[in-house]
Design an enzyme around this catalytic site. Structure first.
Site, PDB file in Angstrom:
ATOM      1  N   ARG A 128      -2.467  -5.940  33.631  1.00 20.29           N
ATOM      2  CA  ARG A 128      -1.639  -4.714  33.530  1.00 20.29           C
ATOM      3  C   ARG A 128      -0.258  -4.947  32.933  1.00 20.29           C
ATOM      4  NH1 ARG A 128      -3.884  -3.753  38.801  1.00 20.29           N
ATOM      5  NH2 ARG A 128      -5.764  -2.523  38.522  1.00 20.29           N
ATOM      6  N   LYS A 181       5.090  -1.050  19.274  1.00 21.17           N
ATOM      7  CA  LYS A 181       3.764  -0.462  19.063  1.00 21.17           C
ATOM      8  C   LYS A 181       2.767  -1.596  18.932  1.00 21.17           C
ATOM      9  CE  LYS A 181       4.651   3.987  16.896  1.00 21.17           C
ATOM     10  NZ  LYS A 181       4.502   4.795  15.673  1.00 21.17           N
ATOM     11  N   GLU A 192       7.642  -1.137   3.250  1.00 21.20           N
ATOM     12  CA  GLU A 192       8.238  -0.642   4.503  1.00 21.20           C
ATOM     13  C   GLU A 192       9.764  -0.682   4.434  1.00 21.20           C
ATOM     14  OE1 GLU A 192       6.421   0.837   6.774  1.00 21.20           O
ATOM     15  OE2 GLU A 192       4.529  -0.225   7.139  1.00 21.20           O
ATOM     16  N   LYS A 219      15.499   0.527  11.982  1.00 24.09           N
ATOM     17  CA  LYS A 219      14.367   0.805  12.871  1.00 24.09           C
ATOM     18  C   LYS A 219      14.818   0.829  14.328  1.00 24.09           C
ATOM     19  CE  LYS A 219       9.677   0.059  14.204  1.00 24.09           C
ATOM     20  NZ  LYS A 219       8.351  -0.439  13.923  1.00 24.09           N
ATOM     21  N   GLU A 263       7.790   7.863  20.695  1.00 15.97           N
ATOM     22  CA  GLU A 263       7.460   8.805  19.624  1.00 15.97           C
ATOM     23  C   GLU A 263       7.153  10.214  20.124  1.00 15.97           C
ATOM     24  OE1 GLU A 263       5.430   7.001  16.246  1.00 15.97           O
ATOM     25  OE2 GLU A 263       4.486   8.925  15.855  1.00 15.97           O
ATOM     26  N   ARG A 293      10.936   9.481  16.176  1.00 14.69           N
ATOM     27  CA  ARG A 293      10.326   8.210  15.740  1.00 14.69           C
ATOM     28  C   ARG A 293       9.221   8.429  14.708  1.00 14.69           C
ATOM     29  NH1 ARG A 293       8.589   2.734  19.061  1.00 14.69           N
ATOM     30  NH2 ARG A 293       7.616   1.751  17.270  1.00 14.69           N
ATOM     31  N   ASN A 328       6.823   6.994  10.138  1.00 17.24           N
ATOM     32  CA  ASN A 328       5.467   7.060   9.592  1.00 17.24           C
ATOM     33  C   ASN A 328       5.411   7.698   8.206  1.00 17.24           C
ATOM     34  OD1 ASN A 328       3.897   5.899  11.688  1.00 17.24           O
ATOM     35  ND2 ASN A 328       4.351   7.705  12.912  1.00 17.24           N
ATOM     36  N   HIS A 387       2.388   7.208   5.989  1.00 18.36           N
ATOM     37  CA  HIS A 387       1.338   6.564   6.779  1.00 18.36           C
ATOM     38  C   HIS A 387       0.091   7.433   6.955  1.00 18.36           C
ATOM     39  CE1 HIS A 387       4.424   3.618   7.484  1.00 18.36           C
ATOM     40  NE2 HIS A 387       3.687   2.928   8.329  1.00 18.36           N
ATOM     41  N   HIS A 406      -2.901   5.480   5.944  1.00 21.04           N
ATOM     42  CA  HIS A 406      -3.961   5.106   6.889  1.00 21.04           C
ATOM     43  C   HIS A 406      -5.313   5.628   6.400  1.00 21.04           C
ATOM     44  CE1 HIS A 406      -1.134   4.416  10.606  1.00 21.04           C
ATOM     45  NE2 HIS A 406      -1.105   3.446   9.745  1.00 21.04           N
ATOM     46  N   HIS A 419      -1.881  -2.847   4.103  1.00 22.01           N
ATOM     47  CA  HIS A 419      -1.185  -1.753   4.784  1.00 22.01           C
ATOM     48  C   HIS A 419       0.036  -1.294   3.956  1.00 22.01           C
ATOM     49  CE1 HIS A 419       0.466   0.662   8.021  1.00 22.01           C
ATOM     50  NE2 HIS A 419       1.615   0.020   7.891  1.00 22.01           N
TER      51      HIS A 419
HETATM   52  P1  NAD Z   1      -1.162  -9.455   8.066  1.00 24.94           P
HETATM   53  O1  NAD Z   1      -0.810  -9.711   9.447  1.00 24.94           O
HETATM   54  O2  NAD Z   1      -2.597  -9.264   7.721  1.00 24.94           O
HETATM   55  O3  NAD Z   1      -0.569 -10.630   7.162  1.00 24.94           O
HETATM   56  C1  NAD Z   1      -0.795 -10.604   5.787  1.00 24.94           C
HETATM   57  C2  NAD Z   1      -1.416 -11.922   5.286  1.00 24.94           C
HETATM   58  O4  NAD Z   1      -0.411 -12.901   5.178  1.00 24.94           O
HETATM   59  C3  NAD Z   1      -2.476 -12.476   6.196  1.00 24.94           C
HETATM   60  O5  NAD Z   1      -3.487 -13.068   5.396  1.00 24.94           O
HETATM   61  C4  NAD Z   1      -1.722 -13.557   6.955  1.00 24.94           C
HETATM   62  O6  NAD Z   1      -2.550 -14.578   7.451  1.00 24.94           O
HETATM   63  C5  NAD Z   1      -0.808 -14.077   5.877  1.00 24.94           C
HETATM   64  N1  NAD Z   1       0.419 -14.699   6.329  1.00 24.94           N
HETATM   65  C6  NAD Z   1       1.196 -14.354   7.381  1.00 24.94           C
HETATM   66  N2  NAD Z   1       2.330 -15.062   7.366  1.00 24.94           N
HETATM   67  C7  NAD Z   1       2.267 -15.866   6.299  1.00 24.94           C
HETATM   68  C8  NAD Z   1       3.143 -16.819   5.748  1.00 24.94           C
HETATM   69  N3  NAD Z   1       4.348 -17.035   6.268  1.00 24.94           N
HETATM   70  N4  NAD Z   1       2.764 -17.493   4.645  1.00 24.94           N
HETATM   71  C9  NAD Z   1       1.556 -17.231   4.069  1.00 24.94           C
HETATM   72  N5  NAD Z   1       0.693 -16.326   4.520  1.00 24.94           N
HETATM   73  C10 NAD Z   1       1.048 -15.658   5.627  1.00 24.94           C
HETATM   74  O7  NAD Z   1      -0.412  -8.166   7.478  1.00 24.94           O
HETATM   75  P2  NAD Z   1       1.082  -7.612   7.624  1.00 24.94           P
HETATM   76  O8  NAD Z   1       1.359  -6.963   6.332  1.00 24.94           O
HETATM   77  O9  NAD Z   1       2.003  -8.633   8.138  1.00 24.94           O
HETATM   78  O10 NAD Z   1       0.928  -6.501   8.752  1.00 24.94           O
HETATM   79  C11 NAD Z   1       0.078  -5.388   8.573  1.00 24.94           C
HETATM   80  C12 NAD Z   1      -0.385  -4.927   9.923  1.00 24.94           C
HETATM   81  O11 NAD Z   1       0.759  -4.520  10.679  1.00 24.94           O
HETATM   82  C13 NAD Z   1      -1.308  -3.741   9.875  1.00 24.94           C
HETATM   83  O12 NAD Z   1      -2.360  -3.927  10.771  1.00 24.94           O
HETATM   84  C14 NAD Z   1      -0.444  -2.579  10.308  1.00 24.94           C
HETATM   85  O13 NAD Z   1      -1.175  -1.552  10.904  1.00 24.94           O
HETATM   86  C15 NAD Z   1       0.486  -3.244  11.263  1.00 24.94           C
HETATM   87  N6  NAD Z   1       1.773  -2.555  11.440  1.00 24.94           N
HETATM   88  C16 NAD Z   1       2.198  -2.325  12.698  1.00 24.94           C
HETATM   89  C17 NAD Z   1       3.416  -1.717  12.921  1.00 24.94           C
HETATM   90  C18 NAD Z   1       3.931  -1.527  14.313  1.00 24.94           C
HETATM   91  O14 NAD Z   1       4.950  -0.841  14.502  1.00 24.94           O
HETATM   92  N7  NAD Z   1       3.320  -2.143  15.296  1.00 24.94           N
HETATM   93  C19 NAD Z   1       4.218  -1.328  11.815  1.00 24.94           C
HETATM   94  C20 NAD Z   1       3.756  -1.600  10.544  1.00 24.94           C
HETATM   95  C21 NAD Z   1       2.517  -2.215  10.361  1.00 24.94           C
HETATM   96  N1  GLY Z   2       5.755   1.648  12.168  1.00 24.36           N
HETATM   97  C1  GLY Z   2       6.045   2.894  12.782  1.00 24.36           C
HETATM   98  C2  GLY Z   2       6.690   2.775  14.120  1.00 24.36           C
HETATM   99  O1  GLY Z   2       6.955   1.697  14.607  1.00 24.36           O
HETATM  100  O2  GLY Z   2       6.951   3.776  14.741  1.00 24.36           O
END
Ligand code: NAD
Ligand code: GLY
Length: 362
Positions: A118, A140, A182, A224, A234, A238, A242, A245, A249, A262
């Site tokens: 939890r 998130k 972003e 942010k 949100e 907030r 998006n 998005h 998405h 993404h």
């Molecule tokens: P990712 O985590 O898939 O990383 C992108 C690629 O880069 C992967 O192949 C990873 O292994 C590689 N990688 C990571 N660090 C590296 C480094 N230092 N050197 C070489 N390669 C490296 O993608 P991302 O773009 O980091 O994140 C996208 C994800 O984040 C999506 O799932 C999206 O929905 C999520 N997201 C979440 C939020 C939130 O608020 N929680 C906000 C935006 C995006």
């Molecule tokens: N990436 C959108 C949020 O964190 O609200």
């Protein structure tokens, strides 16, 4: 090193930004309550940074889980591997999970931390530009469902975020551009001065100029953190984070997770939102050209995939966390630097945007 704060009362936490922070025990120790640490990474990031990152946790029992790499593995099924490790090693409620990787690892580790017994602590060590400017901040967490992106998850804030800018050296160009999407978002939604800075300094970001990148990460996190502090879960404002998005998405889900990154989908989605904002009479043609130019200059796609029909888009856009009482709500731009969240858009104009943007052959 720069230290920023996310101001959330008792859930407040610092974001450390700087070069060479991996492995620094002084940064993590104040945020760990127990004796057990589980580092979650993936098969790409672990060989690059796990050994270095581990040094910060020498004083603790450290276990690791290495997940397969990719958006398509951001599933409940794969998440189970984290729970398995926690249970096999008898991790208690004072344990700390550490996310070492991009947004996929951050979102999954955060959700595991939110749900294990939890809720336990977790630390974000983002290693992509996207995760350093966005996903590691704000709490998130979650995984995808085949029918909708990030549809299963929880709000769960980390104890701290450690953004080591030197880890960006190994990121490939496509991933760097995805992160810049972003960054551009913050300029468009509420920081026009930053948008102008980005127009002037995009070449430096693409060339990985350390000073420019650090400035962009810091300003993005500050932007942010401000929004998250106003509306953690949100309920209102907030949602402007998006921008692009809902379109994005839909592209990610419609094309199959991982086909479009993404950030790429968000980049095109922001342009579609700008296009619709112009059709609504809010942005000028010149404004939209500026959005198009900056997305293009960042090395991001500027048109949605031709294979996705308008109907397919509409079907996927209806599966969105902003939908209320069956109505799609979109983030649009009143002007560059000012976003609004609205359901009061003209659906015929949305159709026109969808048609105008489906011009690229796969
Ligand atoms: P990712 O985590 O898939 O990383 C992108 C690629 O880069 C992967 O192949 C990873 O292994 C590689 N990688 C990571 N660090 C590296 C480094 N230092 N050197 C070489 N390669 C490296 O993608 P991302 O773009 O980091 O994140 C996208 C994800 O984040 C999506 O799932 C999206 O929905 C999520 N997201 C979440 C939020 C939130 O608020 N929680 C906000 C935006 C995006
Ligand atoms: N990436 C959108 C949020 O964190 O609200």
């Amino acid at each position: 090193m720069k230290t920023l704060g996310v101001d959330l009362g008792e859930r407040s936490y610092p974001i450390y930004i700087g070069n060479g922070l991996l492995g620094n025990a002084e940064l993590v120790t104040p945020h760990i309550r127990g004796t057990q640490v589980l580092i979650v990474s993936n098969e790409t990031v672990a060989p690059l940074y796990l050994q270095q990152a581990k040094k910060a946790f020498d004083a603790y029992q450290v276990e690791t889980v290495i997940l397969p790499d990719g958006e398509k593995y951001k599933t409940l099924d794969i998440l189970y591997r984290i729970y398995n490790a926690l249970l096999e090693h008898r991790f208690d409620r004072k344990c700390t999970l550490v996310a070492l990787g991009g947004g996929v690892i951050g979102d999954m580790t955060g959700f595991a931390a939110a749900s294990y017994q939890r809720g336990v602590d977790f630390i974000q060590i983002p290693t992509t530009l996207l995760s350093q400017v966005d996903s590691s901040v704000g709490g998130k967490t979650g995984v995808n469902h085949p029918l909708g992106k990030n549809m299963i998850g929880a709000f769960h804030q980390p104890c701290c975020v450690i953004a080591d800018t030197s880890s960006l050296d190994t990121l490939d160009e496509r991933q760097l551009s995805a992160g810049i999407a972003e960054v551009i978002k913050y300029g468009l939604i509420h920081d026009y001065e930053f948008f102008q800075w980005l127009e002037t300094n995009m070449d430096k970001l693409l060339a990985r100029d350390t000073e420019a990148l650090t400035y962009a990460i810091e300003r993005s996190c500050r932007d942010k953190a401000k929004v998250v502090a106003l509306d953690e879960r949100e309920g209102g404002i907030r949602a402007i984070l998006n921008l692009g998005h809902t379109f994005g998405h839909a592209i990610e889900t419609g094309m199959g997770y991982g086909e479009w990154l993404h950030g790429e989908a968000v980049g095109t989605g922001m342009l579609m939102a700008a296009d619709l904002s112009q059709r609504m009479g809010w942005l000028s043609e010149h404004d939209v050209e500026r959005v198009d130019d900056i997305i293009d200059k960042a090395g991001l796609p500027t048109r949605a995939p031709a294979s996705m029909s308008g109907e397919h888009f509409m079907e996927l856009m209806a599966v969105d966390k902003k939908v209320e009482a069956g109505k799609i709500r979109l983030v649009l731009l009143k002007q560059l630097g000012e976003a609004v969240v609205t359901e009061a858009f003209d659906h015929n104009l949305l159709q026109q945007t969808l048609i105008a943007h489906r011009t690229i052959e796969e």
